[in-house]
Design a protein around this motif. Structure first.
Motif, PDB file in Angstrom:
ATOM      1  N   LYS A  29       0.830  -1.216   0.000  1.00 26.73           N
ATOM      2  CA  LYS A  29       0.000   0.000   0.000  1.00 26.73           C
ATOM      3  C   LYS A  29       0.855   1.252   0.000  1.00 26.73           C
ATOM      4  CE  LYS A  29      -4.287  -1.525   2.191  1.00 26.73           C
ATOM      5  NZ  LYS A  29      -4.213  -2.404   3.362  1.00 26.73           N
ATOM      6  N   GLU A  30       1.838   1.279   0.909  1.00 26.31           N
ATOM      7  CA  GLU A  30       2.663   2.476   1.033  1.00 26.31           C
ATOM      8  C   GLU A  30       3.473   2.736  -0.235  1.00 26.31           C
ATOM      9  OE1 GLU A  30       5.880   4.513   4.038  1.00 26.31           O
ATOM     10  OE2 GLU A  30       4.230   3.334   4.864  1.00 26.31           O
ATOM     11  N   LEU A  31       4.021   1.677  -0.844  1.00 26.39           N
ATOM     12  CA  LEU A  31       4.786   1.847  -2.087  1.00 26.39           C
ATOM     13  C   LEU A  31       3.886   2.404  -3.191  1.00 26.39           C
ATOM     14  CD1 LEU A  31       6.982  -1.420  -2.230  1.00 26.39           C
ATOM     15  CD2 LEU A  31       7.602   0.830  -1.331  1.00 26.39           C
ATOM     16  N   GLY A  32       2.612   2.011  -3.168  1.00 28.40           N
ATOM     17  CA  GLY A  32       1.648   2.483  -4.160  1.00 28.40           C
ATOM     18  C   GLY A  32       1.261   3.942  -3.974  1.00 28.40           C
ATOM     19  N   HIS A  33       1.275   4.414  -2.734  1.00 26.82           N
ATOM     20  CA  HIS A  33       0.811   5.772  -2.434  1.00 26.82           C
ATOM     21  C   HIS A  33       1.910   6.824  -2.446  1.00 26.82           C
ATOM     22  CE1 HIS A  33      -3.074   4.222  -1.638  1.00 26.82           C
ATOM     23  NE2 HIS A  33      -2.828   3.742  -0.438  1.00 26.82           N
ATOM     24  N   ARG A  34       3.122   6.413  -2.104  1.00 29.58           N
ATOM     25  CA  ARG A  34       4.165   7.411  -1.890  1.00 29.58           C
ATOM     26  C   ARG A  34       4.723   7.986  -3.182  1.00 29.58           C
ATOM     27  NH1 ARG A  34       8.150   5.735   2.926  1.00 29.58           N
ATOM     28  NH2 ARG A  34       9.660   6.589   1.460  1.00 29.58           N
ATOM     29  N   PHE A  35       4.830   9.305  -3.197  1.00 28.30           N
ATOM     30  CA  PHE A  35       5.313  10.035  -4.368  1.00 28.30           C
ATOM     31  C   PHE A  35       6.718   9.591  -4.771  1.00 28.30           C
ATOM     32  CE2 PHE A  35       7.408  13.677  -6.372  1.00 28.30           C
ATOM     33  CZ  PHE A  35       6.537  13.886  -7.441  1.00 28.30           C
ATOM     34  N   ASP A  36       7.591   9.353  -3.779  1.00 28.33           N
ATOM     35  CA  ASP A  36       8.983   9.001  -4.099  1.00 28.33           C
ATOM     36  C   ASP A  36       9.136   7.599  -4.695  1.00 28.33           C
ATOM     37  OD1 ASP A  36       8.238   8.085  -1.539  1.00 28.33           O
ATOM     38  OD2 ASP A  36      10.302   8.043  -0.836  1.00 28.33           O
ATOM     39  N   PHE A  37       8.034   6.826  -4.729  1.00 29.72           N
ATOM     40  CA  PHE A  37       8.089   5.509  -5.369  1.00 29.72           C
ATOM     41  C   PHE A  37       7.364   5.473  -6.716  1.00 29.72           C
ATOM     42  CE2 PHE A  37       8.988   4.128  -0.947  1.00 29.72           C
ATOM     43  CZ  PHE A  37      10.162   3.434  -1.189  1.00 29.72           C
ATOM     44  N   LYS A  38       6.727   6.609  -7.085  1.00 23.16           N
ATOM     45  CA  LYS A  38       6.010   6.670  -8.369  1.00 23.16           C
ATOM     46  C   LYS A  38       6.982   6.429  -9.526  1.00 23.16           C
ATOM     47  CE  LYS A  38       1.668   8.388  -7.420  1.00 23.16           C
ATOM     48  NZ  LYS A  38       1.424   7.491  -6.299  1.00 23.16           N
ATOM     49  N   GLY A  39       6.601   5.528 -10.424  1.00 18.09           N
ATOM     50  CA  GLY A  39       7.413   5.280 -11.611  1.00 18.09           C
ATOM     51  C   GLY A  39       8.724   4.551 -11.366  1.00 18.09           C
ATOM     52  N   THR A  40       8.898   4.005 -10.158  1.00 18.99           N
ATOM     53  CA  THR A  40      10.159   3.306  -9.867  1.00 18.99           C
ATOM     54  C   THR A  40      10.001   1.791 -10.031  1.00 18.99           C
ATOM     55  OG1 THR A  40       9.688   3.022  -7.506  1.00 18.99           O
ATOM     56  CG2 THR A  40      10.859   5.049  -8.163  1.00 18.99           C
ATOM     57  N   GLY A  41       8.765   1.348 -10.281  1.00 19.73           N
ATOM     58  CA  GLY A  41       8.515  -0.086 -10.397  1.00 19.73           C
ATOM     59  C   GLY A  41       8.712  -0.819  -9.083  1.00 19.73           C
ATOM     60  N   ALA A  42       8.672  -0.084  -7.975  1.00 25.47           N
ATOM     61  CA  ALA A  42       8.903  -0.698  -6.660  1.00 25.47           C
ATOM     62  C   ALA A  42       7.774  -1.668  -6.311  1.00 25.47           C
ATOM     63  CB  ALA A  42       9.023   0.374  -5.582  1.00 25.47           C
ATOM     64  N   SER A  43       8.164  -2.893  -5.923  1.00 23.69           N
ATOM     65  CA  SER A  43       7.174  -3.880  -5.505  1.00 23.69           C
ATOM     66  C   SER A  43       7.773  -4.806  -4.453  1.00 23.69           C
ATOM     67  CB  SER A  43       6.711  -4.708  -6.712  1.00 23.69           C
ATOM     68  OG  SER A  43       7.762  -5.546  -7.160  1.00 23.69           O
ATOM     69  N   ILE A  44       6.869  -5.473  -3.735  1.00 21.65           N
ATOM     70  CA  ILE A  44       7.282  -6.464  -2.734  1.00 21.65           C
ATOM     71  C   ILE A  44       6.279  -7.595  -2.818  1.00 21.65           C
ATOM     72  CG2 ILE A  44       5.978  -5.242  -0.923  1.00 21.65           C
ATOM     73  CD1 ILE A  44       8.078  -6.301   1.106  1.00 21.65           C
ATOM     74  N   ALA A  45       6.779  -8.843  -2.756  1.00 20.88           N
ATOM     75  CA  ALA A  45       5.883  -9.998  -2.827  1.00 20.88           C
ATOM     76  C   ALA A  45       6.557 -11.219  -2.225  1.00 20.88           C
ATOM     77  CB  ALA A  45       5.512 -10.279  -4.287  1.00 20.88           C
ATOM     78  N   TRP A  46       5.726 -12.173  -1.808  1.00 22.89           N
ATOM     79  CA  TRP A  46       6.249 -13.453  -1.347  1.00 22.89           C
ATOM     80  C   TRP A  46       6.924 -14.134  -2.519  1.00 22.89           C
ATOM     81  CZ3 TRP A  46       6.696 -15.031   3.518  1.00 22.89           C
ATOM     82  CH2 TRP A  46       5.871 -14.442   4.496  1.00 22.89           C
ATOM     83  N   SER A  47       7.986 -14.863  -2.257  1.00 21.98           N
ATOM     84  CA  SER A  47       8.660 -15.675  -3.259  1.00 21.98           C
ATOM     85  C   SER A  47       8.866 -17.036  -2.610  1.00 21.98           C
ATOM     86  CB  SER A  47       9.989 -15.026  -3.637  1.00 21.98           C
ATOM     87  OG  SER A  47      10.746 -15.898  -4.431  1.00 21.98           O
ATOM     88  N   GLY A  48       7.884 -17.917  -2.776  1.00 21.38           N
ATOM     89  CA  GLY A  48       7.932 -19.193  -2.064  1.00 21.38           C
ATOM     90  C   GLY A  48       7.505 -18.999  -0.623  1.00 21.38           C
ATOM     91  N   GLN A  49       7.730 -20.022   0.196  1.00 24.57           N
ATOM     92  CA  GLN A  49       7.266 -20.031   1.585  1.00 24.57           C
ATOM     93  C   GLN A  49       8.054 -19.122   2.514  1.00 24.57           C
ATOM     94  OE1 GLN A  49       5.506 -23.085   3.911  1.00 24.57           O
ATOM     95  NE2 GLN A  49       4.151 -21.686   2.857  1.00 24.57           N
ATOM     96  N   ASN A  50       9.380 -19.063   2.310  1.00 22.08           N
ATOM     97  CA  ASN A  50      10.243 -18.401   3.294  1.00 22.08           C
ATOM     98  C   ASN A  50      11.010 -17.215   2.760  1.00 22.08           C
ATOM     99  OD1 ASN A  50       9.698 -20.179   5.506  1.00 22.08           O
ATOM    100  ND2 ASN A  50      10.827 -21.741   4.368  1.00 22.08           N
ATOM    101  N   ASN A  51      10.634 -16.714   1.586  1.00 20.42           N
ATOM    102  CA  ASN A  51      11.365 -15.586   1.009  1.00 20.42           C
ATOM    103  C   ASN A  51      10.410 -14.489   0.564  1.00 20.42           C
ATOM    104  OD1 ASN A  51      14.059 -16.818   1.044  1.00 20.42           O
ATOM    105  ND2 ASN A  51      13.185 -18.212  -0.456  1.00 20.42           N
TER     106      ASN A  51
END
Length: 166
Positions: A29-51
């Motif tokens: 949510k915060e990466l989506g709302h913050r101006f300093d992350f606009k257009g940076t392609g910033a994302s976070i997601a689970w990658s498997g169970q422990n990463n």
């Protein structure tokens, strides 16, 4: 008094996945709302169970996204010691940062903790390694409280919880 009269507790290193997931979703949510992350392609997601994988178009932005995540982890009452982050790596046009979750007490830490209890804890307190946790027992409940206080004062690089106190 037989051995059954001993009081005990377990030392574990467990992760509340629901809280990690909450921290991750708040970061999204915060990466989506913050101006300093606009257009940076910033994302976070689970990658498997422990990463958890973070991505952005620059090393600076991927590190900034990781800082946001760490802030959310702390707000959810979790220890930063559960996070084991690699270095940001360039992959194509984006930087990726892989963060592993550290759970369980490995043999090396288990031995170190039981040695601390033996060397610095009250006499008559026993620590037994059981898989990826430790069982600490003593005839005196006060001694167990002392062991917990002693371990809390140590700067171990894993997050510990004290459970099943009886």
């Amino acid at each position: 008094m037989g051995a059954l009269a001993d009081s005990s507790f377990d030392i574990v290193s467990k992760i509340d996945r629901q809280e990690v997931d909450n921290a991750l979703n708040q970061t999204v949510k915060e990466l989506g709302h913050r101006f300093d992350f606009k257009g940076t392609g910033a994302s976070i997601a689970w990658s498997g169970q422990n990463n958890i994988e973070l991505k952005a178009n620059s090393e600076e932005r991927v590190n900034a996204a990781y800082d946001v995540f760490k802030e959310k982890v702390i707000k959810r009452g979790l220890s930063l010691k559960i996070l084991d982050a690699g270095e940001p790596k360039l992959s194509g046009k984006e930087y990726r940062l892989l963060v592993s979750l550290k759970e369980g007490i490995d043999q090396e830490h288990a031995k170190k903790i039981s040695k601390m209890i033996r060397d610095e804890g009250p006499k008559g307190v026993k620590a037994q390694i059981q898989g990826d946790e430790l069982r600490v027992s003593s005839k005196k409940k006060d001694d167990l409280q002392q062991v917990i206080a002693m371990l809390k004062s140590k700067d171990l690089d894993i997050a510990l919880q004290f459970v099943n106190y009886r």
